[in-house]
Design a protein around this motif. Structure first.
Motif, PDB file in Angstrom:
ATOM      1  N   VAL A  88       0.811  -1.212   0.000  1.00 28.43           N
ATOM      2  CA  VAL A  88       0.000   0.000   0.000  1.00 28.43           C
ATOM      3  C   VAL A  88       0.852   1.273   0.000  1.00 28.43           C
ATOM      4  O   VAL A  88       0.369   2.341  -0.365  1.00 28.43           O
ATOM      5  N   LEU A  89       2.100   1.181   0.416  1.00 24.61           N
ATOM      6  CA  LEU A  89       3.043   2.287   0.368  1.00 24.61           C
ATOM      7  C   LEU A  89       4.429   1.715   0.099  1.00 24.61           C
ATOM      8  O   LEU A  89       4.726   0.587   0.488  1.00 24.61           O
ATOM      9  N   ASP A  90       5.282   2.484  -0.539  1.00 21.75           N
ATOM     10  CA  ASP A  90       6.677   2.066  -0.678  1.00 21.75           C
ATOM     11  C   ASP A  90       7.563   3.292  -0.788  1.00 21.75           C
ATOM     12  O   ASP A  90       7.099   4.408  -1.009  1.00 21.75           O
ATOM     13  N   GLY A  91       8.838   3.078  -0.579  1.00 16.36           N
ATOM     14  CA  GLY A  91       9.771   4.188  -0.631  1.00 16.36           C
ATOM     15  C   GLY A  91      11.179   3.731  -0.342  1.00 16.36           C
ATOM     16  O   GLY A  91      11.498   2.548  -0.474  1.00 16.36           O
ATOM     17  N   TYR A  92      12.038   4.658   0.026  1.00 16.51           N
ATOM     18  CA  TYR A  92      13.423   4.315   0.312  1.00 16.51           C
ATOM     19  C   TYR A  92      13.936   5.146   1.471  1.00 16.51           C
ATOM     20  O   TYR A  92      13.395   6.192   1.801  1.00 16.51           O
ATOM     21  N   ALA A  93      14.968   4.655   2.121  1.00 19.73           N
ATOM     22  CA  ALA A  93      15.645   5.365   3.197  1.00 19.73           C
ATOM     23  C   ALA A  93      17.138   5.281   2.949  1.00 19.73           C
ATOM     24  O   ALA A  93      17.617   4.414   2.206  1.00 19.73           O
ATOM     25  N   THR A  94      17.882   6.173   3.573  1.00 16.62           N
ATOM     26  CA  THR A  94      19.328   6.241   3.366  1.00 16.62           C
ATOM     27  C   THR A  94      20.057   6.038   4.681  1.00 16.62           C
ATOM     28  O   THR A  94      19.772   6.699   5.678  1.00 16.62           O
ATOM     29  N   LEU A  95      20.992   5.096   4.672  1.00 17.59           N
ATOM     30  CA  LEU A  95      21.845   4.871   5.832  1.00 17.59           C
ATOM     31  C   LEU A  95      22.877   5.975   5.947  1.00 17.59           C
ATOM     32  O   LEU A  95      23.195   6.661   4.967  1.00 17.59           O
ATOM     33  N   GLU A  96      23.450   6.118   7.137  1.00 15.29           N
ATOM     34  CA  GLU A  96      24.471   7.137   7.338  1.00 15.29           C
ATOM     35  C   GLU A  96      25.772   6.810   6.601  1.00 15.29           C
ATOM     36  O   GLU A  96      26.585   7.688   6.340  1.00 15.29           O
ATOM     37  N   GLY A  97      25.987   5.561   6.261  1.00 14.53           N
ATOM     38  CA  GLY A  97      27.185   5.170   5.532  1.00 14.53           C
ATOM     39  C   GLY A  97      27.066   3.734   5.075  1.00 14.53           C
ATOM     40  O   GLY A  97      26.056   3.071   5.311  1.00 14.53           O
ATOM     41  N   TRP A  98      28.136   3.227   4.412  1.00 14.85           N
ATOM     42  CA  TRP A  98      28.091   1.828   3.997  1.00 14.85           C
ATOM     43  C   TRP A  98      29.452   1.246   3.675  1.00 14.85           C
ATOM     44  O   TRP A  98      29.637   0.045   3.647  1.00 14.85           O
ATOM     45  N   MET A  99      30.487   2.064   3.489  1.00 14.94           N
ATOM     46  CA  MET A  99      31.784   1.560   3.032  1.00 14.94           C
ATOM     47  C   MET A  99      32.701   1.149   4.179  1.00 14.94           C
ATOM     48  O   MET A  99      33.906   1.329   4.121  1.00 14.94           O
ATOM     49  N   GLU A 100      32.148   0.596   5.251  1.00  7.52           N
ATOM     50  CA  GLU A 100      32.942   0.135   6.378  1.00  7.52           C
ATOM     51  C   GLU A 100      32.336  -1.140   6.939  1.00  7.52           C
ATOM     52  O   GLU A 100      31.174  -1.456   6.684  1.00  7.52           O
ATOM     53  N   GLU A 101      33.139  -1.857   7.723  1.00 10.91           N
ATOM     54  CA  GLU A 101      32.722  -3.123   8.309  1.00 10.91           C
ATOM     55  C   GLU A 101      31.927  -2.862   9.584  1.00 10.91           C
ATOM     56  O   GLU A 101      32.374  -3.122  10.699  1.00 10.91           O
ATOM     57  N   LYS A 102      30.738  -2.310   9.437  1.00  5.58           N
ATOM     58  CA  LYS A 102      29.868  -2.065  10.576  1.00  5.58           C
ATOM     59  C   LYS A 102      28.474  -1.734  10.075  1.00  5.58           C
ATOM     60  O   LYS A 102      28.234  -1.595   8.868  1.00  5.58           O
ATOM     61  N   LEU A 103      27.528  -1.613  11.011  1.00  3.59           N
ATOM     62  CA  LEU A 103      26.173  -1.214  10.681  1.00  3.59           C
ATOM     63  C   LEU A 103      25.999   0.263  11.000  1.00  3.59           C
ATOM     64  O   LEU A 103      26.504   0.747  12.011  1.00  3.59           O
ATOM     65  N   PHE A 104      25.276   0.952  10.136  1.00  8.44           N
ATOM     66  CA  PHE A 104      25.037   2.378  10.294  1.00  8.44           C
ATOM     67  C   PHE A 104      23.571   2.620  10.641  1.00  8.44           C
ATOM     68  O   PHE A 104      22.689   1.898  10.183  1.00  8.44           O
ATOM     69  N   PRO A 105      23.277   3.662  11.417  1.00  6.36           N
ATOM     70  CA  PRO A 105      21.885   3.940  11.768  1.00  6.36           C
ATOM     71  C   PRO A 105      21.109   4.583  10.625  1.00  6.36           C
ATOM     72  O   PRO A 105      21.687   5.183   9.716  1.00  6.36           O
ATOM     73  N   PHE A 106      19.811   4.443  10.680  1.00  3.35           N
ATOM     74  CA  PHE A 106      18.919   5.184   9.791  1.00  3.35           C
ATOM     75  C   PHE A 106      17.645   5.496  10.544  1.00  3.35           C
ATOM     76  O   PHE A 106      17.264   4.800  11.487  1.00  3.35           O
ATOM     77  N   GLU A 107      16.981   6.559  10.126  1.00  5.17           N
ATOM     78  CA  GLU A 107      15.690   6.949  10.679  1.00  5.17           C
ATOM     79  C   GLU A 107      14.821   7.470   9.551  1.00  5.17           C
ATOM     80  O   GLU A 107      15.323   8.022   8.566  1.00  5.17           O
ATOM     81  N   ALA A 108      13.524   7.300   9.674  1.00  7.44           N
ATOM     82  CA  ALA A 108      12.590   7.829   8.694  1.00  7.44           C
ATOM     83  C   ALA A 108      11.230   8.002   9.334  1.00  7.44           C
ATOM     84  O   ALA A 108      10.908   7.334  10.324  1.00  7.44           O
ATOM     85  N   SER A 109      10.435   8.901   8.789  1.00  4.99           N
ATOM     86  CA  SER A 109       9.050   9.085   9.201  1.00  4.99           C
ATOM     87  C   SER A 109       8.168   8.780   8.004  1.00  4.99           C
ATOM     88  O   SER A 109       8.285   9.426   6.956  1.00  4.99           O
TER      89      SER A 109
END
Length: 309
Positions: free
Chosen positions: A249-270
């Motif tokens: 019923v809805l779709d979209g995208y979100a952006t992580l704070e980064g990606w080129m490192e061996e770790k997980l990055f936070p993201f937030e969206a409304s």
């Protein structure tokens, strides 16, 4: 949980971008999920965990005048191509947080029904922090070797689920040692712990996307679904969908704070859900997979059910 995996993420609709949690590359994130090797405590609100970290928080319980602690627990979930991976879930517990978190993990007592444990039935006799080590004491020798049907890779994931959980609660990347009832170091599912088991590289054992909010079964009374979590994805892209049954019923995208490192990055969206009819829905998020499932670990997903009032 692992369907409709897009080959390439495209800009969607109905997403109101929220400010990303600024952590200086997650340098303030003391969790093993961040990949940072020098954990420090953050300064987020004391009544809830930070969006990108594992820091336990203490808040009054609703009954009596006691206190409850919010702890991270790393349960197991399935992925399309990479096999079982660890997904983080925050829960409120009473008593010793190390003991309580280990108890939730070994019992498989997750809020999200997609998550489970690889531990057979039972519990540790004791769990503690001692002289820079995390120590789990076995009740008997039933867990020293692999359970029937457990593969070597599953044994490794099971051990890492305990390592990540206890390190997240303790806020220190202390090695894990498992001891027998006599206090001597022993094996856990055939994995030698006598030298101390360290956390494996995050992208080797963790899901590449894990939701923090909404919590499973959350109710949304207003017009906005607040979403947060951690992940690592090609070009920092995450795709999401809101589903009602099998209907998107809805779709979209979100952006992580980064990606080129061996770790997980936070993201937030409304996510604007004001136009949705009252009822039960699922929020679903996926990492990008430019190879379309032909190579690498493929896309990884997570989802949470919620209700629009």
């Amino acid at each position: 949980m692992h369907t409709r995996l897009p080959r390439t993420l495209l800009p969607g609709v109905a997403l109101v971008a929220a400010g990303l949690l600024v952590l200086g590359g997650c340098g303030d994130d003391p969790s093993p999920a961040s990949g940072d090797t020098s954990p420090t405590r953050g300064t987020d609100r004391p009544d809830r965990p930070g969006k990108g970290d594992d820091r336990p928080s203490v808040a009054p319980t609703s009954e009596g005048g006691g206190a409850a602690t919010t702890v991270p627990v790393y349960f197991v979930g399935d992925t399309e191509r990479a096999g079982p991976r660890l997904y983080r879930e925050f829960q409120r517990v009473d008593g010793d947080p190390l003991v309580a978190a280990a108890g939730l993990l070994t019992a498989g007592d997750s809020l999200d029904p997609d998550y489970r444990t690889l531990f057979p039935g039972g519990a540790f006799a004791a769990v503690s922090y001692d002289a820079g080590r995390l120590v789990a004491t076995l009740a008997d020798d039933g867990w020293t070797t692999r359970a029937p049907g457990m593969s070597r890779s599953e044994a490794r994931v099971a051990v890492q689920s305990l390592v990540y959980t206890l390190q997240g609660v303790q806020q220190e990347r202390a090695p894990l040692v498992v001891e027998d009832a006599g206090g001597s170091p022993t094996t856990l599912f055939g994995v030698d712990t006598s030298g101390g088991v360290a956390a494996a590289p995050p992208l080797d054992v963790l899901s590449h996307v894990s939701l923090t909010s909404p919590e499973e079964g959350a109710s949304v009374d207003g017009g906005t679904l607040e979403v947060s979590g951690v992940g690592n994805s090609f070009e920092a892209n995450l795709g999401w969908e809101v589903r009602r049954g099998d209907e998107v019923v809805l779709d979209g995208y979100a952006t992580l704070e980064g990606w080129m490192e061996e770790k997980l990055f936070p993201f937030e969206a409304s996510v604007d859900v004001s136009g949705l009819e009252p009822g039960d829905y699922t929020f679903w998020v996926t990492t990008d997979d430019p190879a379309g499932g032909t190579e690498g670990v493929g896309a990884m997903t997570d989802d949470r059910s919620f209700t629009v009032g």
